[in-house]
Design a protein around this motif. Structure first.
Motif, PDB file in Angstrom:
ATOM      1  N   LYS A  14      40.126  43.075  43.336  1.00  0.00           N
ATOM      2  CA  LYS A  14      40.379  44.517  43.379  1.00  0.00           C
ATOM      3  C   LYS A  14      40.587  44.894  44.827  1.00  0.00           C
ATOM      4  CE  LYS A  14      37.906  45.909  39.299  1.00  0.00           C
ATOM      5  NZ  LYS A  14      36.890  46.768  38.739  1.00  0.00           N
ATOM      6  N   THR A  15      41.722  45.385  45.081  1.00  0.00           N
ATOM      7  CA  THR A  15      41.985  45.889  46.433  1.00  0.00           C
ATOM      8  C   THR A  15      41.798  47.387  46.395  1.00  0.00           C
ATOM      9  OG1 THR A  15      44.324  46.105  45.960  1.00  0.00           O
ATOM     10  CG2 THR A  15      43.623  44.052  46.997  1.00  0.00           C
ATOM     11  N   PRO A  16      41.216  47.911  47.457  1.00  0.00           N
ATOM     12  CA  PRO A  16      41.027  49.353  47.444  1.00  0.00           C
ATOM     13  C   PRO A  16      42.363  50.059  47.346  1.00  0.00           C
ATOM     14  CG  PRO A  16      40.409  48.397  49.580  1.00  0.00           C
ATOM     15  CD  PRO A  16      40.784  47.286  48.673  1.00  0.00           C
ATOM     16  N   ALA A  17      42.373  51.053  46.495  1.00  0.00           N
ATOM     17  CA  ALA A  17      43.616  51.806  46.317  1.00  0.00           C
ATOM     18  C   ALA A  17      43.843  52.690  47.530  1.00  0.00           C
ATOM     19  CB  ALA A  17      43.521  52.667  45.056  1.00  0.00           C
ATOM     20  N   ALA A  18      45.054  52.845  47.888  1.00  0.00           N
ATOM     21  CA  ALA A  18      45.393  53.706  49.020  1.00  0.00           C
ATOM     22  C   ALA A  18      45.080  55.144  48.632  1.00  0.00           C
ATOM     23  CB  ALA A  18      46.866  53.561  49.375  1.00  0.00           C
ATOM     24  N   PRO A  19      44.501  55.918  49.564  1.00  0.00           N
ATOM     25  CA  PRO A  19      44.190  57.306  49.212  1.00  0.00           C
ATOM     26  C   PRO A  19      45.465  58.070  48.893  1.00  0.00           C
ATOM     27  CG  PRO A  19      43.887  56.919  51.566  1.00  0.00           C
ATOM     28  CD  PRO A  19      44.210  55.603  50.930  1.00  0.00           C
ATOM     29  N   GLU A  20      45.322  58.900  47.888  1.00  0.00           N
ATOM     30  CA  GLU A  20      46.491  59.686  47.498  1.00  0.00           C
ATOM     31  C   GLU A  20      46.719  60.793  48.509  1.00  0.00           C
ATOM     32  OE1 GLU A  20      46.707  61.104  43.525  1.00  0.00           O
ATOM     33  OE2 GLU A  20      45.700  59.323  42.741  1.00  0.00           O
ATOM     34  N   MET A  21      47.936  61.044  48.799  1.00  0.00           N
ATOM     35  CA  MET A  21      48.295  62.113  49.728  1.00  0.00           C
ATOM     36  C   MET A  21      48.167  63.445  48.983  1.00  0.00           C
ATOM     37  SD  MET A  21      48.966  60.709  52.574  1.00  0.00           S
ATOM     38  CE  MET A  21      49.785  61.996  53.460  1.00  0.00           C
ATOM     39  N   PRO A  22      47.590  64.443  49.642  1.00  0.00           N
ATOM     40  CA  PRO A  22      47.482  65.742  48.965  1.00  0.00           C
ATOM     41  C   PRO A  22      48.872  66.333  48.746  1.00  0.00           C
ATOM     42  CG  PRO A  22      46.729  65.897  51.253  1.00  0.00           C
ATOM     43  CD  PRO A  22      47.044  64.470  50.976  1.00  0.00           C
ATOM     44  N   THR A  23      48.950  67.102  47.694  1.00  0.00           N
ATOM     45  CA  THR A  23      50.233  67.753  47.419  1.00  0.00           C
ATOM     46  C   THR A  23      50.444  68.888  48.410  1.00  0.00           C
ATOM     47  OG1 THR A  23      49.273  69.363  45.919  1.00  0.00           O
ATOM     48  CG2 THR A  23      49.986  67.258  44.945  1.00  0.00           C
TER      49      THR A  23
END
Length: 164
Positions: A14-23
């Motif tokens: 499991k690789t850490p997911a990249a943080p989602e960019m805010p809309t």
């Protein structure tokens, strides 16, 4: 059936997911909330500075005897009766021009206020009404309603008005 050794078991990597960019909407909402917070804090700051300045000005007893009739409240800021008297006094002063009468506080928590109280032989919850030259015209002890105080203040101003 042979068992797989723990070394050979495949571990799901499991690789850490990249943080989602805010809309864009979330970014604008954050900016708006921050700007509103800054305005509120700025308003509180301005109000606080003005309140401190008003308190300092009200405690300036140097206006006594300079030609303007002066109402001085001998006041303890921790006394509920003093606070009530201050409220009623301010109500009674509403509508009076500051060129006609000055209102000052002699706080018994300050050296100047204590000296004023001792000089006039009074304790807190007291109003001392002084004519323009600084002579005591009347001493009012205890809490009184605004309409009664207004009558005393009007009489002080009328007494001190130039005769023509």
């Amino acid at each position: 059936m042979p068992r797989k050794s723990s070394k050979t078991r495949s571990k799901s990597a499991k690789t850490p997911a990249a943080p989602e960019m805010p809309t864009r909407r979330e970014t604008l909402r954050t900016f708006r909330n921050g700007a509103l917070g800054a305005l509120v804090l700025g308003g509180i700051g301005v109000f606080s500075v003005n309140a401190v300045r008003a308190t300092i000005a009200e405690q300036d007893l140097s206006v006594i005897g300079t030609g303007l009739p002066t109402i001085v409240q001998i006041h303890d800021p921790q006394c509920t009766l003093c606070i009530e008297l201050q409220r009623e006094t301010r109500k009674a002063l509403e509508g009076l021009d500051s060129d006609m009468v000055a209102y000052r506080i002699a706080s018994i928590r300050t050296p100047d206020g204590t000296a004023f109280a001792h000089r006039h032989g009074q304790s807190h919850v007291t109003l001392v009404l002084l004519e323009g030259a600084g002579a005591v015209q009347q001493i009012l002890q205890g809490v009184r309603p605004a309409d009664e105080l207004r009558g005393h203040f009007d009489a002080l101003i009328a007494r001190d008005a130039p005769r023509g």
